[in-house]
Design a protein around this motif. Structure first.
Motif, PDB file in Angstrom:
ATOM      1  N   VAL A  24       0.837  -1.189   0.000  1.00 58.78           N
ATOM      2  CA  VAL A  24       0.000   0.000   0.000  1.00 58.78           C
ATOM      3  C   VAL A  24       0.875   1.243   0.000  1.00 58.78           C
ATOM      4  O   VAL A  24       1.947   1.261   0.617  1.00 58.78           O
ATOM      5  CB  VAL A  24      -0.958   0.004   1.218  1.00 58.78           C
ATOM      6  CG1 VAL A  24      -0.173   0.052   2.529  1.00 58.78           C
ATOM      7  CG2 VAL A  24      -1.942   1.152   1.133  1.00 58.78           C
ATOM      8  N   LYS A  25       0.414   2.265  -0.721  1.00 58.88           N
ATOM      9  CA  LYS A  25       1.067   3.561  -0.705  1.00 58.88           C
ATOM     10  C   LYS A  25       0.243   4.478   0.173  1.00 58.88           C
ATOM     11  O   LYS A  25      -0.956   4.661  -0.064  1.00 58.88           O
ATOM     12  CB  LYS A  25       1.178   4.129  -2.123  1.00 58.88           C
ATOM     13  CG  LYS A  25       1.890   5.477  -2.190  1.00 58.88           C
ATOM     14  CD  LYS A  25       2.013   5.946  -3.627  1.00 58.88           C
ATOM     15  CE  LYS A  25       2.718   7.298  -3.688  1.00 58.88           C
ATOM     16  NZ  LYS A  25       2.850   7.779  -5.099  1.00 58.88           N
ATOM     17  N   VAL A  26       0.855   5.037   1.192  1.00 56.22           N
ATOM     18  CA  VAL A  26       0.124   5.817   2.185  1.00 56.22           C
ATOM     19  C   VAL A  26       0.678   7.234   2.215  1.00 56.22           C
ATOM     20  O   VAL A  26       1.876   7.443   2.401  1.00 56.22           O
ATOM     21  CB  VAL A  26       0.242   5.185   3.589  1.00 56.22           C
ATOM     22  CG1 VAL A  26      -0.543   5.999   4.597  1.00 56.22           C
ATOM     23  CG2 VAL A  26      -0.271   3.758   3.569  1.00 56.22           C
ATOM     24  N   ASP A  27      -0.206   8.200   2.003  1.00 60.24           N
ATOM     25  CA  ASP A  27       0.241   9.596   2.070  1.00 60.24           C
ATOM     26  C   ASP A  27      -0.740  10.451   2.859  1.00 60.24           C
ATOM     27  O   ASP A  27      -0.829  11.659   2.664  1.00 60.24           O
ATOM     28  CB  ASP A  27       0.428  10.166   0.659  1.00 60.24           C
ATOM     29  CG  ASP A  27      -0.835  10.075  -0.181  1.00 60.24           C
ATOM     30  OD1 ASP A  27      -1.862   9.608   0.354  1.00 60.24           O
ATOM     31  OD2 ASP A  27      -0.792  10.479  -1.350  1.00 60.24           O
ATOM     32  N   ASP A  28      -1.504   9.831   3.746  1.00 60.64           N
ATOM     33  CA  ASP A  28      -2.459  10.580   4.557  1.00 60.64           C
ATOM     34  C   ASP A  28      -2.271  10.222   6.031  1.00 60.64           C
ATOM     35  O   ASP A  28      -1.262   9.619   6.411  1.00 60.64           O
ATOM     36  CB  ASP A  28      -3.890  10.323   4.091  1.00 60.64           C
ATOM     37  CG  ASP A  28      -4.245   8.826   4.147  1.00 60.64           C
ATOM     38  OD1 ASP A  28      -3.484   8.057   4.774  1.00 60.64           O
ATOM     39  OD2 ASP A  28      -5.263   8.454   3.560  1.00 60.64           O
ATOM     40  N   ALA A  29      -3.260  10.579   6.846  1.00 60.49           N
ATOM     41  CA  ALA A  29      -3.150  10.360   8.286  1.00 60.49           C
ATOM     42  C   ALA A  29      -3.001   8.897   8.652  1.00 60.49           C
ATOM     43  O   ALA A  29      -2.404   8.559   9.674  1.00 60.49           O
ATOM     44  CB  ALA A  29      -4.379  10.947   8.992  1.00 60.49           C
ATOM     45  N   LEU A  30      -3.533   8.000   7.816  1.00 59.77           N
ATOM     46  CA  LEU A  30      -3.422   6.577   8.122  1.00 59.77           C
ATOM     47  C   LEU A  30      -1.985   6.085   8.038  1.00 59.77           C
ATOM     48  O   LEU A  30      -1.680   4.975   8.483  1.00 59.77           O
ATOM     49  CB  LEU A  30      -4.315   5.763   7.195  1.00 59.77           C
ATOM     50  CG  LEU A  30      -5.828   5.965   7.374  1.00 59.77           C
ATOM     51  CD1 LEU A  30      -6.599   5.045   6.458  1.00 59.77           C
ATOM     52  CD2 LEU A  30      -6.236   5.741   8.828  1.00 59.77           C
ATOM     53  N   GLY A  31      -1.107   6.882   7.458  1.00 63.46           N
ATOM     54  CA  GLY A  31       0.308   6.524   7.441  1.00 63.46           C
ATOM     55  C   GLY A  31       0.858   6.304   8.837  1.00 63.46           C
ATOM     56  O   GLY A  31       1.786   5.506   9.039  1.00 63.46           O
ATOM     57  N   LYS A  32       0.278   6.986   9.833  1.00 59.46           N
ATOM     58  CA  LYS A  32       0.730   6.805  11.214  1.00 59.46           C
ATOM     59  C   LYS A  32       0.445   5.386  11.705  1.00 59.46           C
ATOM     60  O   LYS A  32       1.223   4.819  12.472  1.00 59.46           O
ATOM     61  CB  LYS A  32       0.044   7.828  12.122  1.00 59.46           C
ATOM     62  CG  LYS A  32       0.400   9.276  11.795  1.00 59.46           C
ATOM     63  CD  LYS A  32      -0.339  10.241  12.690  1.00 59.46           C
ATOM     64  CE  LYS A  32       0.014  11.677  12.356  1.00 59.46           C
ATOM     65  NZ  LYS A  32      -0.706  12.646  13.216  1.00 59.46           N
ATOM     66  N   LEU A  33      -0.678   4.831  11.250  1.00 56.78           N
ATOM     67  CA  LEU A  33      -0.989   3.457  11.642  1.00 56.78           C
ATOM     68  C   LEU A  33      -0.045   2.466  10.968  1.00 56.78           C
ATOM     69  O   LEU A  33       0.422   1.510  11.592  1.00 56.78           O
ATOM     70  CB  LEU A  33      -2.430   3.126  11.283  1.00 56.78           C
ATOM     71  CG  LEU A  33      -3.508   3.760  12.167  1.00 56.78           C
ATOM     72  CD1 LEU A  33      -4.891   3.382  11.655  1.00 56.78           C
ATOM     73  CD2 LEU A  33      -3.348   3.323  13.614  1.00 56.78           C
ATOM     74  N   TYR A  34       0.236   2.695   9.681  1.00 61.32           N
ATOM     75  CA  TYR A  34       1.170   1.811   8.974  1.00 61.32           C
ATOM     76  C   TYR A  34       2.579   1.927   9.560  1.00 61.32           C
ATOM     77  O   TYR A  34       3.326   0.947   9.601  1.00 61.32           O
ATOM     78  CB  TYR A  34       1.170   2.120   7.485  1.00 61.32           C
ATOM     79  CG  TYR A  34      -0.009   1.551   6.756  1.00 61.32           C
ATOM     80  CD1 TYR A  34      -0.039   0.205   6.385  1.00 61.32           C
ATOM     81  CD2 TYR A  34      -1.114   2.328   6.460  1.00 61.32           C
ATOM     82  CE1 TYR A  34      -1.135  -0.332   5.715  1.00 61.32           C
ATOM     83  CE2 TYR A  34      -2.221   1.801   5.789  1.00 61.32           C
ATOM     84  CZ  TYR A  34      -2.223   0.468   5.427  1.00 61.32           C
ATOM     85  OH  TYR A  34      -3.307  -0.065   4.774  1.00 61.32           O
TER      86      TYR A  34
END
Length: 257
Positions: A24-34
């Motif tokens: 997954v590519k994450v560039d939003d607030a959910l990046g903190k969970l990843y």
């Protein structure tokens, strides 16, 4: 210690969905969970993507710990209202028990200690057992824990002596309010104030205590504490910097006196 946190990951409906992603590519607030899941070993970051490892969550999940993510952290990250419960918040503090005990054991013997903000860490009996001090816990957010109608309570303690002799605390006092409103004529000046993983004004703390210690957790538990403090609106303790009183891979104690 992170195994308790992983039981919460396994018990979270939302995080179990994230663990089904292969890449997954994450560039939003959910990046903190990843980022947290990567720190726990479930993902590895490659450039701007997170790739799933073959690590499996623990076979025995904890739904009450999972609710910390599903009802508090994830709704906050999505811009929705958080739904903390009494049980959920106490479970959240239990995740830090091992590190709380380690941190308290570094403080030395003292007669009277102020815990400047109970959430998110839950410092109380660990400090009393390690230091022999009477404890006053001050938190302007204490009402979120739903202490029924009684806002100030004095609780006798009978502490079990573990590893080495300690003098039991005579009482723990809970105070609801701001640090600047704490009446010194009620308790006198504190031997130390302990600020754990939240934004508390150290300058104010120095006015009521001879020593001021800031506790910051590192690694996966530090990332979790960051998320929890952010979701509950507690501010941040800041980076592990300045006058370092103690530091290891999981824990940083700063002397903010």
């Amino acid at each position: 210690m992170s195994s308790v946190l992983e039981a919460g990951v396994a018990g979270s409906r939302y995080l179990r969905l994230l663990l089904k992603q292969n890449e997954v590519k994450v560039d939003d607030a959910l990046g903190k969970l990843y980022h947290l899941l990567a720190e726990l070993g479930y993902f590895v970051k490659r450039g701007d993507k997170y790739r799933r490892t073959n690590k499996a969550p623990p076979p025995i999940p904890s739904k009450v710990l999972g609710a910390i993510f599903d009802d508090v952290i994830v709704p906050h990250l999505l811009g929705e209202g958080v739904r903390p419960s009494h049980e959920t918040l106490f479970a959240a503090t239990a995740i830090f028990q091992g590190l709380r005990a380690r941190a308290a054991g570094k403080l030395g013997k003292m007669p009277l200690v102020l815990v400047a903000g109970w959430l998110p860490c839950g410092f109380s009996t660990e400090v009393a057992a390690a230091t022999g001090a009477d404890i006053v816990i001050l938190d302007e957010n204490w009402e979120v824990l739903a202490l029924e109608e009684e806002r100030v309570s004095i609780l006798p303690l009978e502490l079990e002596r573990v590893l080495e002799p300690v003098s039991p605390s005579l009482f723990i006092a809970f105070e609801v309010g701001r640090l600047e409103d704490l009446a010194l004529d009620k308790y006198g000046k504190f031997s130390a104030a302990v600020i754990c993983h939240r934004g508390v004004d150290a300058k104010r703390a120095r006015e009521v205590a001879e020593k001021v210690y800031k506790v910051r957790f590192l690694g996966a538990l530090g990332l979790f504490a960051d998320l929890l403090a952010e979701a509950l609106g507690l501010g941040q303790v800041g980076e592990c910097a300045g006058k370092i009183y103690y530091k290891d891979a999981d824990l940083c104690i700063m002397d903010a006196t």
